[in-house]
Design a protein around this motif. Structure first.
Motif, PDB file in Angstrom:
ATOM      1  N   TYR A   1      10.529  14.170  -6.549  1.00 32.16           N
ATOM      2  CA  TYR A   1      10.113  12.987  -7.322  1.00 32.16           C
ATOM      3  C   TYR A   1      11.040  11.803  -7.052  1.00 32.16           C
ATOM      4  CZ  TYR A   1       9.037  10.051 -11.365  1.00 32.16           C
ATOM      5  OH  TYR A   1       8.697   8.996 -12.160  1.00 32.16           O
ATOM      6  N   THR A   2      12.342  12.079  -6.995  1.00 32.86           N
ATOM      7  CA  THR A   2      13.325  11.013  -6.756  1.00 32.86           C
ATOM      8  C   THR A   2      13.140  10.398  -5.377  1.00 32.86           C
ATOM      9  OG1 THR A   2      14.904  12.157  -8.193  1.00 32.86           O
ATOM     10  CG2 THR A   2      15.781  10.457  -6.713  1.00 32.86           C
ATOM     11  N   LEU A   3      12.947  11.261  -4.355  1.00 31.52           N
ATOM     12  CA  LEU A   3      12.764  10.749  -2.995  1.00 31.52           C
ATOM     13  C   LEU A   3      11.528   9.854  -2.906  1.00 31.52           C
ATOM     14  CD1 LEU A   3      13.667  13.927  -0.892  1.00 31.52           C
ATOM     15  CD2 LEU A   3      15.011  11.825  -1.131  1.00 31.52           C
ATOM     16  N   LEU A   4      10.439  10.299  -3.534  1.00 34.26           N
ATOM     17  CA  LEU A   4       9.213   9.485  -3.522  1.00 34.26           C
ATOM     18  C   LEU A   4       9.434   8.149  -4.250  1.00 34.26           C
ATOM     19  CD1 LEU A   4       6.588  12.295  -4.273  1.00 34.26           C
ATOM     20  CD2 LEU A   4       6.876  11.085  -2.114  1.00 34.26           C
ATOM     21  N   ALA A   5      10.183   8.210  -5.363  1.00 39.95           N
ATOM     22  CA  ALA A   5      10.424   6.992  -6.143  1.00 39.95           C
ATOM     23  C   ALA A   5      11.300   6.009  -5.371  1.00 39.95           C
ATOM     24  CB  ALA A   5      11.087   7.359  -7.470  1.00 39.95           C
ATOM     25  N   VAL A   6      12.362   6.524  -4.714  1.00 41.63           N
ATOM     26  CA  VAL A   6      13.246   5.646  -3.944  1.00 41.63           C
ATOM     27  C   VAL A   6      12.487   5.025  -2.775  1.00 41.63           C
ATOM     28  CG1 VAL A   6      15.272   5.607  -2.419  1.00 41.63           C
ATOM     29  CG2 VAL A   6      15.371   6.824  -4.602  1.00 41.63           C
TER      30      VAL A   6
ATOM     31  N   SER B   1       0.839  -1.210   0.000  1.00 43.12           N
ATOM     32  CA  SER B   1       0.000   0.000   0.000  1.00 43.12           C
ATOM     33  C   SER B   1       0.867   1.250   0.000  1.00 43.12           C
ATOM     34  CB  SER B   1      -0.928   0.000   1.219  1.00 43.12           C
ATOM     35  OG  SER B   1      -1.759  -1.147   1.207  1.00 43.12           O
ATOM     36  N   SER B   2       1.940   1.221   0.787  1.00 45.38           N
ATOM     37  CA  SER B   2       2.857   2.369   0.822  1.00 45.38           C
ATOM     38  C   SER B   2       3.501   2.575  -0.541  1.00 45.38           C
ATOM     39  CB  SER B   2       3.938   2.140   1.877  1.00 45.38           C
ATOM     40  OG  SER B   2       3.356   1.951   3.147  1.00 45.38           O
ATOM     41  N   PHE B   3       3.878   1.487  -1.183  1.00 43.39           N
ATOM     42  CA  PHE B   3       4.456   1.587  -2.528  1.00 43.39           C
ATOM     43  C   PHE B   3       3.468   2.249  -3.483  1.00 43.39           C
ATOM     44  CE2 PHE B   3       4.211  -0.434  -6.738  1.00 43.39           C
ATOM     45  CZ  PHE B   3       5.389   0.024  -7.303  1.00 43.39           C
ATOM     46  N   GLN B   4       2.210   1.824  -3.435  1.00 41.19           N
ATOM     47  CA  GLN B   4       1.212   2.361  -4.349  1.00 41.19           C
ATOM     48  C   GLN B   4       0.983   3.846  -4.086  1.00 41.19           C
ATOM     49  OE1 GLN B   4       0.088   0.452  -6.757  1.00 41.19           O
ATOM     50  NE2 GLN B   4      -1.115   2.082  -7.694  1.00 41.19           N
ATOM     51  N   LEU B   5       0.885   4.220  -2.811  1.00 39.96           N
ATOM     52  CA  LEU B   5       0.667   5.636  -2.455  1.00 39.96           C
ATOM     53  C   LEU B   5       1.839   6.497  -2.910  1.00 39.96           C
ATOM     54  CD1 LEU B   5      -0.868   5.226   1.114  1.00 39.96           C
ATOM     55  CD2 LEU B   5      -2.029   6.138  -0.907  1.00 39.96           C
ATOM     56  N   LEU B   6       3.062   6.020  -2.682  1.00 39.66           N
ATOM     57  CA  LEU B   6       4.240   6.795  -3.074  1.00 39.66           C
ATOM     58  C   LEU B   6       4.346   6.903  -4.591  1.00 39.66           C
ATOM     59  CD1 LEU B   6       6.798   5.400  -0.470  1.00 39.66           C
ATOM     60  CD2 LEU B   6       5.860   7.713  -0.543  1.00 39.66           C
ATOM     61  N   GLN B   7       3.955   5.847  -5.303  1.00 36.80           N
ATOM     62  CA  GLN B   7       3.955   5.897  -6.773  1.00 36.80           C
ATOM     63  C   GLN B   7       2.978   6.948  -7.280  1.00 36.80           C
ATOM     64  OE1 GLN B   7       4.828   3.317  -9.747  1.00 36.80           O
ATOM     65  NE2 GLN B   7       6.703   3.820  -8.662  1.00 36.80           N
ATOM     66  N   ILE B   8       1.766   6.914  -6.750  1.00 34.13           N
ATOM     67  CA  ILE B   8       0.741   7.885  -7.187  1.00 34.13           C
ATOM     68  C   ILE B   8       1.180   9.301  -6.822  1.00 34.13           C
ATOM     69  CG2 ILE B   8      -1.620   8.669  -6.770  1.00 34.13           C
ATOM     70  CD1 ILE B   8      -2.366   5.703  -6.382  1.00 34.13           C
ATOM     71  N   ALA B   9       1.738   9.438  -5.603  1.00 28.15           N
ATOM     72  CA  ALA B   9       2.178  10.766  -5.157  1.00 28.15           C
ATOM     73  C   ALA B   9       3.269  11.317  -6.072  1.00 28.15           C
ATOM     74  CB  ALA B   9       2.683  10.674  -3.720  1.00 28.15           C
ATOM     75  N   SER B  10       4.213  10.464  -6.462  1.00 29.39           N
ATOM     76  CA  SER B  10       5.303  10.945  -7.324  1.00 29.39           C
ATOM     77  C   SER B  10       4.772  11.372  -8.688  1.00 29.39           C
ATOM     78  CB  SER B  10       6.370   9.855  -7.475  1.00 29.39           C
ATOM     79  OG  SER B  10       5.823   8.706  -8.106  1.00 29.39           O
ATOM     80  N   ASN B  11       3.862  10.582  -9.258  1.00 31.62           N
ATOM     81  CA  ASN B  11       3.287  10.932 -10.572  1.00 31.62           C
ATOM     82  C   ASN B  11       2.401  12.174 -10.468  1.00 31.62           C
ATOM     83  OD1 ASN B  11       4.559   8.726 -11.697  1.00 31.62           O
ATOM     84  ND2 ASN B  11       2.788   7.378 -11.523  1.00 31.62           N
ATOM     85  N   TYR B  12       1.628  12.254  -9.384  1.00 39.12           N
ATOM     86  CA  TYR B  12       0.759  13.410  -9.158  1.00 39.12           C
ATOM     87  C   TYR B  12       1.614  14.672  -9.035  1.00 39.12           C
ATOM     88  CZ  TYR B  12      -3.775  15.302  -7.734  1.00 39.12           C
ATOM     89  OH  TYR B  12      -4.965  15.989  -7.693  1.00 39.12           O
ATOM     90  N   TRP B  13       2.728  14.544  -8.328  1.00 43.11           N
ATOM     91  CA  TRP B  13       3.625  15.681  -8.123  1.00 43.11           C
ATOM     92  C   TRP B  13       4.165  16.184  -9.461  1.00 43.11           C
ATOM     93  CZ3 TRP B  13       5.454  19.335  -5.067  1.00 43.11           C
ATOM     94  CH2 TRP B  13       6.707  19.876  -5.326  1.00 43.11           C
ATOM     95  N   MET B  14       4.587  15.280 -10.342  1.00 40.98           N
ATOM     96  CA  MET B  14       5.134  15.698 -11.643  1.00 40.98           C
ATOM     97  C   MET B  14       4.058  16.327 -12.519  1.00 40.98           C
ATOM     98  SD  MET B  14       8.377  15.216 -11.743  1.00 40.98           S
ATOM     99  CE  MET B  14       8.806  15.299 -13.477  1.00 40.98           C
ATOM    100  N   ALA B  15       2.848  15.772 -12.496  1.00 40.86           N
ATOM    101  CA  ALA B  15       1.755  16.319 -13.318  1.00 40.86           C
ATOM    102  C   ALA B  15       1.347  17.700 -12.819  1.00 40.86           C
ATOM    103  CB  ALA B  15       0.566  15.363 -13.286  1.00 40.86           C
ATOM    104  N   TRP B  16       1.373  17.879 -11.503  1.00 42.80           N
ATOM    105  CA  TRP B  16       0.913  19.154 -10.927  1.00 42.80           C
ATOM    106  C   TRP B  16       1.989  20.231 -11.028  1.00 42.80           C
ATOM    107  CZ3 TRP B  16       2.767  21.689  -6.470  1.00 42.80           C
ATOM    108  CH2 TRP B  16       1.998  22.771  -6.033  1.00 42.80           C
ATOM    109  N   ALA B  17       3.254  19.835 -10.822  1.00 42.46           N
ATOM    110  CA  ALA B  17       4.327  20.826 -10.744  1.00 42.46           C
ATOM    111  C   ALA B  17       4.801  21.291 -12.107  1.00 42.46           C
ATOM    112  CB  ALA B  17       5.510  20.252  -9.952  1.00 42.46           C
ATOM    113  N   CYS B  18       4.689  20.439 -13.129  1.00 40.94           N
ATOM    114  CA  CYS B  18       5.180  20.823 -14.459  1.00 40.94           C
ATOM    115  C   CYS B  18       4.157  21.718 -15.158  1.00 40.94           C
ATOM    116  CB  CYS B  18       5.440  19.572 -15.307  1.00 40.94           C
ATOM    117  SG  CYS B  18       6.845  18.614 -14.719  1.00 40.94           S
TER     118      CYS B  18
END
Length: 1466
Positions: A946-951, A911-928
């Protein structure tokens, strides 16, 4: 002119605006025209519906169900609504097509009602596909109209009008019709008076046909050819005979023949043969796979365009948005259709290859040379057939990845280059780095897999040996020792599995983190190169990385399967290249060209062609037609080897062997097939009543058949376990006699039968039915020698003497030693006989005498099998659970390791993996930024977050993968140990009624699934569900309206899953059950390969194997197809949801949703179909695999024997001192539903005395011995030894204090020392002393390795007589107070027997000896003789007193023996 054309084009284009009132009218008219056209064609062809199998049965009574009534009612309602709307359309000036559309609707619904009338008239059970398609289209059109009306009302703030209410009625009716279309049933039910036979007839009809072979293209694409099977499976648990046949090209006969042709085309290379076998099907599958891979990248390619459209919605028409959506949808449909076809094709190819390889392995097993059989033990070969073939089959599924991988990577790079320019090369470099990192991982994994298979081989070989000799282990109290041995072998296997799983966990960490690793490097490279990262580009890149994730995710599995497949293929290739029996070892000469049936000239033979000294040398033999040739000699002199060289079984070094005529062979160790007695005797020949009855009489089987409740239809257990040694021997003699061959080779056929029966066999068989046949028979019983035309005396591998009986007696060169030993035995009998008076004495009140009238009983010491009553059946059909797999099975699996505490931690990590994955993608879509013209400062910070969330997400995967590996392996180890302990503690009745193949199947295939697959299968159920929930959450953030369609679609998915599960579950169970007979038949065939070859029955056994392969392929193939049937439907439903989501995103007004976030939703939505299908598929697949856990748990809860040790009732260390055995009212039966075998046995065997037990075959002798060792527990009464009730002490305490030399000598693979002293209790001096006493010392000293000389599986490198001597050696070492001899010297010559009897008498002088013997002289010197008849005591007294009565059974035996054995009288 140009201007007018442009205006016309714009007007035409307006028709296709989604908001245009004419768009849906045009769509509606097109659909209706198509429907009416198809219906007219159907009516013209007079085949309105596809008739269901069974409708031709004359059934006048039908029930019209609710479904049919609803379909009629809804059709009438919809017809009425369109009639109502016609007046309203007359004033509609916006679209003139509406009136045409409504008229067409009325016409279409009239056609629908007519079609429904014909459905009832023709008594159709299934709805025609065209009506189902029409109702589906109606639902889509009404939903579209209703959505447009609602949008119009809300945007213009109007109140509902009549047309809106009509639309609401239409959507309710069309929803009901959609349900009926999905269900596919008309609701018509047959009511037949013959309700019992009707289902049977339908199922029989179903079985006769192959629906797949007759399916149309539409049915093949949709897998709807499976629908009739689902109907049966939904109503009741499927049985094997209800599963349809497989197609001809998938059958064992076809695949086997085709594979043979491939093998012949390219020499003996197994790899080239496999290539030729699979290439065409692989090419077709590859085409589908490449198309699917290409279509899957259309979505990522279009995402950037979709985001641009949403951002520029003001300036662009909706039509362009819908065209983009149509592109998405079209690609997904193509992807899912082709994906289903290539996956199904790969499974089908695996099925074909498995059938071909199993067939080839079986055929190879029938021609393996003796040296090859010693190199590859039966356990190892069975492991090759079960585990290795399964791995090669799995590899076929992954072959298509080779074709897909370059396409996927190339398309990914192409899309990335379009969006990111030179940044794509960074992604390519990162991908290459990751994939090149696979090389060391693959090498390590391949090494681990080879070691796992080696350790599994060792364990399975030992397991097979233990199961084969379980009775010996229990009698000798060695079961605990061999249990620890198996646990030690399992520990080695466990260590290698653990290393492999650790590597897999690391691989999961690397490859799950791969997409984020690639994306971080790619985005970082773009920033450094100054390439602007817009939301559209980032989302397109992320979607591409997510698509790349699929091949990268599959890569570790692919490499693992490649490693496993390569190891398995090498093992199969090694086996198939093993040495075979030379077909030219024996030359066949027509009878018209020679007077000799058997002729050997200058023969030199050796079991090991590389050995210095041959086993047989200087063999010169000429046997004329009709001669009787007796072969005798001491133990190990080469008697059986001489028969083997005539059969062509023994490698020929030089010389010439010729035979003229057909052969029949009776081996020394009886080989009996599982089945009934008649099948064993006929052995593939046609039933000739006269010849059959003559054979039964000649082989003295008539009385046995009378005792069996079903006569010759009595079922025989595995290896004839429920028959006495004499009965098994006579059955295989009858098999040979019935064969009516020209040449008979009989290897010691009389050793296992009593004296009376032996005489009868000799007179009626050899001198009766075989009078004119050529017979070569090995015997240790000198009384059968005088009748021979020629006697061969074997000594040290040469024919030392040859001649008639009288000629050999005159030569005085060794033959007289054998005869002298026989004469001594005869004299001892005659001395006792002559010392008694001819009239009975009056002193018959001895307390030892218990004489009962001899009455014919309907019982026997064997487990008589009542074929007419299932409860009387010995070997039952394999037990299988029915219905859904119980929750307790899942609960047991999840909680076995650490009480289940690891499960919530694993779920939290995922579940943590899934949340961090969505958060990282959401962050890139929102910030760019949305536009490349916008400049964003702090891009480095965006990438850092993005890197911290991915790691973080990758570390969660490492934790999850490690915990899954730990939990899975701990659970599999506990399951294995529980099953192993349960099997070892099971009573002998379990092994009597359970074929070894069933146990081996669980210990190999099922355990392999639990070791390597089960944890991941269960885990993926949760992981895919979490992924789906994450995707739905992201999509709902954008357009909550998606839930309006997602909820009903999810409900339909669940309904499909519930509809699918009952059928698939039973198919998986049947496939598991039908696998065991293949292994069992193979094991039996390997054991009796020499007999099969001698009788020239190879083709019949090969065909039987092919039939068993097809029996397994049928449920397996349909189970695989059923999975695709489900996935196809779930994929299309997911596509529908995705299309609806796109429609919403395009249609919603600008400003309601952020285009970047909408693009993110589509990025996730692209995989919605895969994820939604994955959830259901993983649940179904896990349930199918959970059957392995269920089967192992079945054998973890077996009924146990009495405790090994009872601490409160342990006997003294010196017990038993005296060795007195007392039986009180003893009654024994093998099962509650079977008659008593021993009846009211009351007598006492005095301590330190020798008691002989005699009686006809089947009188209960062996059962009495088993009762002393508590192999069978008393039903009533008791047995005491030195005053201790043996039923009140532990089994180990009892059996370890007794010694037994069993009738069937058992030796274990290992060394001479290990076979004599497996517990390492005695020093070398005592072992050598025991070997010398049992006449084996010189033989063992002659070996270079001495006590460490190898013993191969089953002791096959020692003769049967030598094996019996080893068993005697064990008893001499053990020196128990009580020794039991059960036909202990049956396979030993008279001279050796005489020596051994003296040794036994001397060594066990002050001990109790209980002897069962067919040789009268071995019991004549007993202190007491017990005569059993039909389970009761017939006589019990001293031999002298029994001989005083002329009519006593014992007297008759003695007289018969004397007359038969006294050559002077003959």
């Amino acid at each position: 002119m140009l201007i007018s054309k442009t205006i016309m084009g714009l007007k035409f284009f307006d028709y296709w605006e989604p908001g245009s009132p004419c768009l849906w009218e045009i769509a509606s008219v097109i659909v209706q025209l198509g429907f009416v056209a198809v219906m007219l064609i159907t009516f013209v062809n007079k085949s309105c519906c596809i008739q269901v199998q069974g409708t031709k049965i004359n059934s006048r009574n039908i029930n019209i169900g609710l479904c049919y009534k609803i379909s009629l009612a809804c059709s009438i309602v919809l017809l009425g609504t369109h009639i109502i709307i016609i007046p309203l359309t007359l004033n509609n000036r916006q679209c003139k097509l509406q009136l045409v559309s409504e008229i067409m609707q009325i016409f279409s619904w009239v056609v629908t009602l007519i079609a429904l009338y014909f459905v009832r008239k023709h008594k159709n059970v299934n709805l025609p596909w065209i009506i189902r398609a029409w109702w589906l289209c109606t639902f889509l059109l009404t939903v579209s109209w209703f959505t447009l009306d609602v949008k119009f009302l809300f945007s213009h703030h109007y109140s509902p009008r009549v047309s809106e209410y009509v639309d609401f009625i239409q959507i309710v009716a069309s929803t009901l019709l959609l349900y009926l279309a999905v269900r596919g049933k008309t609701g018509i039910v047959f009511v037949d008076p013959d309700t019992i036979t009707q289902p049977f007839l339908e199922h029989l009809e179903l079985k006769r046909e192959c629906p797949y072979g007759k399916a149309s293209i539409f049915q093949l694409v949709t897998f709807s050819w499976l629908n009739p099977l689902f109907v049966v499976g939904k109503n009741k648990p499927l049985d094997q005979d209800e599963v349809p046949d497989i197609d001809t090209v998938d059958s064992g006969h076809f695949t086997s023949k085709f594979f043979d042709e491939c093998l012949k085309q390219d020499g003996k290379s197994i790899y080239k043969a496999i290539y030729l076998f699979i290439r065409k099907k692989v090419a077709i599958n590859a085409l589908f796979a490449v198309t699917s891979a290409a279509a899957s990248y259309v979505g990522p390619y279009l995402i950037s365009d979709l985001v641009s459209f949403l951002d520029e919605k003001k300036t662009r028409s909706l039509s362009s948005g819908y065209l983009i959506g149509l592109g998405f949808l079209g690609a997904k449909v193509v992807e899912t259709l082709t994906q289903r076809q290539w996956i199904f094709g790969a499974r089908q190819l695996g099925l074909r290859l498995r059938a071909a390889l199993i067939s080839h392995i079986y055929k190879k097993g029938l021609v393996l040379s003796s040296r090859s059989c010693q190199t590859h033990t039966s356990g190892e070969i069975i492991n090759i057939m079960s585990v290795d073939i399964q791995r090669i089959t799995d590899f076929m599924w992954y072959v298509n990845t080779f074709f897909m991988l370059p396409i996927q990577i190339s398309l990914a790079m192409f899309i990335l280059h379009i969006n990111l320019g030179p940044g794509a090369f960074v992604a390519l470099a990162a991908t290459i780095v990751l994939m090149s990192g696979n090389i060391p991982l693959t090498r390590a994994q391949k090494w681990y897999q080879s070691m796992i298979m080696e350790s599994k081989d060792a364990r399975m070989k030992s397991t097979s040996e233990v199961l084969r000799n379980i009775k010996t282990l229990k009698l000798q109290a060695w079961d605990t020792h061999y249990l620890k041995k198996l646990q030690g072998l399992r520990k080695v296997e466990y260590d290698w599995i653990w290393r492999s799983l650790k590597l897999n966990a690391f691989g999961a960490f690397v490859f799950w983190g791969a997409p984020t690793f690639i994306s971080v490097l790619t985005f970082g490279g773009c920033v450094l190169m100054g390439i602007p990262l817009t939301a559209g580009r980032v989302l397109s890149a992320l979607a591409t990385f997510r698509m790349l994730q699929d091949p990268i995710f599959n890569l570790p599995d692919l490499l693992n399967v490649i490693a496993q497949g390569k190891v398995s293929a090498d093992r199969v290739a090694s086996y198939l290249q093993e040495e075979e029996i030379k077909p030219d070892a024996v030359e066949f000469v027509p009878a018209s060209l020679t007077e000799f049936d058997v002729k050997i000239e200058n023969g030199r033979f050796s079991w090991d062609p590389d050995a210095k000294n041959p086993d047989l040398d200087q063999i010169q033999l000429q046997v004329k037609r009709g001669m009787k040739v007796a072969i005798c000699g001491t133990v190990g002199s080469g008697k059986s080897s001489l028969l083997s060289c005539i059969l062509g079984e023994m490698p020929k070094l030089s010389g010439n062997v010729q035979i003229s005529g057909s052969k029949a062979y009776v081996p020394q160790s009886a080989w009996i097939l599982t089945g009934n007695i008649r099948e064993n005797i006929l052995f593939g020949n046609a039933y000739d009543k006269t010849r059959y009855e003559d054979t039964i009489k000649a082989c003295a089987l008539s009385k046995d058949f009378e005792l069996f409740s079903t006569g010759d239809l009595t079922e025989i257990g595995e290896r004839g376990i429920n028959m006495s040694g004499g009965q098994k021997q006579r059955i295989q003699i009858a098999r040979a006699v019935y064969e009516d061959a020209d040449i008979y080779l009989l290897d010691d056929p009389f050793s296992a039968v009593d004296a009376h029966t032996g005489t009868e066999l000799f007179q009626k068989c050899l001198l009766g039915m075989l009078q004119k046949k050529t017979v070569l028979y090995v015997t240790h019983q000198v009384e059968f020698l005088p009748a021979a035309d020629l006697i061969l005396v074997m000594q040290n591998g040469i024919i030392a003497q040859a001649g008639t009986f009288k000629q050999l007696l005159k030569q005085n060169t060794g033959f007289e030693v054998l005869v002298g030993a026989h004469n001594q035995a005869l004299e001892s009998v005659q001395a006792v006989e002559s010392s008694t008076t001819q009239t009975p004495t009056g002193d018959e009140e001895s307390t030892l005498i218990t004489e009962l009238a001899q009455t014919k009983q309907d019982s026997d010491h064997n487990i008589c099998v009542d074929m007419s009553k299932m409860e009387g059946k010995l070997v039952h059909e394999e037990e299988r659970e029915k219905g859904s797999i119980g929750k307790e099975v899942y609960w047991s699996y999840l909680t076995l390791a650490k009480g289940g505490v690891l499960v919530p931690i694993i779920l939290m990590a995922q579940s943590s993996f899934q949340l961090l994955q969505i958060a990282s993608n959401y962050w890139m879509a929102w910030a760019c930024p949305a536009d490349s013209t916008e400049i964003v400062n702090g891009m480095a910070f965006i990438l850092l977050v993005y890197t911290l969330l991915a790691v973080g997400s990758a570390l969660c995967i490492l934790l999850r993968a490690s915990l899954v590996a730990i939990a899975g392996l701990l659970t599999s180890e506990k399951l294995f140990n529980n099953m192993l302990n349960s099997i070892f503690r099971a009573p002998m009745s379990f092994f009597d009624s359970t074929p070894t193949g069933r146990i081996l199947n669980r210990a190999s295939t099922d355990q392999s699934v639990i070791d390597l697959e089960m944890a991941n299968r269960i885990g993926w159920c949760a992981f895919s569900t979490i992924q789906l929930l994450g995707t739905m959450a992201v999509m709902s953030q954008v357009a909550w309206e998606v839930f309006a369609i997602l909820i009903p679609v999810t409900a339909i998915c669940i309904w499909y899953q519930r509809y699918y599960i009952p059928t698939a579950r039973e198919l998986a169970r049947l496939a598991g059950i039908e696998r065991a007979p293949i292994l069992h038949h193979f094991a039996e065939s390997l054991t009796g390969a020499a007999t099969i070859r001698a009788f020239r029955q190879q083709d019949r056994f090969i065909n039987k194997n092919l039939s068993l392969i097809d029996n397994h392929s049928r449920p397996w193939f349909h189970n695989v197809a059923a999975i695709e049937w489900l996935c196809f439907r779930l994929n299309q439903l997911s596509n529908f949801v995705f299309a609806f989501s796109l429609f919403l995103l395009v249609t919603l007004p600008e400003g309601i949703i952020d285009p970047s976030i909408a693009g993110l939703a589509v990025t996730y939505g692209i995989n919605l179909n895969v994820q939604q299908a994955a959830v259901i598929w993983n649940i179904c697949n896990a349930e199918n695999k959970m059957i392995s856990v269920e089967r192992v748990l079945q054998y973890s809860k077996l009924t146990s024997e009495a405790p090994l040790v009872i601490e409160d009732a342990r006997p003294p260390n010196e017990w038993p001192e005296n060795g007195t055995i007392s039986f009180t009212n003893l009654q024994i039966r093998y099962a509650e539903h079977l008659p008593s075998v021993l009846k009211n046995i009351t007598c006492t065997f005095p301590g330190k005395k020798k008691v002989g037990v005699v009686g006809r075959t089947g009188s209960g002798k062996s059962t009495l011995i088993q009762a002393i060792f508590r192999v069978v527990e008393p039903t009533q009464g008791s047995i005491t030894i030195d005053g201790v009730d043996i039923c009140k002490i532990g089994l180990h305490d009892l059996r370890s204090r007794l010694s037994i030399i069993p009738q069937d000598p058992a030796m274990f693979e290992g060394t001479v020392r290990g076979n004599l002293d497996p517990l390492n209790q005695y020093p070398d001096e005592q072992i050598w002393e025991a070997l010398d006493k049992c006449q084996l010392g010189d033989i063992v000293r002659g070996k270079d390795e001495k006590l460490e000389y190898l013993v191969v599986e089953g002791g096959e490198n020692w003769s049967v007589g030598q094996r019996q001597l080893f068993c005697l050696g064990r008893a001499l070492l053990k020196k128990s107070s009580i020794l039991v001899l059960d036909e202990a010297t049956a396979s030993i010559d008279s001279a050796t027997d005489g020596i051994l009897q003296k040794i036994i008498t001397q060594e066990f002088k002050e001990r109790s000896i209980v002897t069962i013997a067919h040789r009268i002289h071995t019991v004549i010197d007993s202190d007491l003789v017990l005569v059993l008849s039909d389970g009761k005591i017939a006589e019990y007294d001293t031999p002298a007193r029994l001989l005083e009565r002329e009519n006593s059974f014992f007297s008759r035996l003695i007289k018969e023996y004397s007359m038969r054995s006294n050559f002077d009288r003959s």
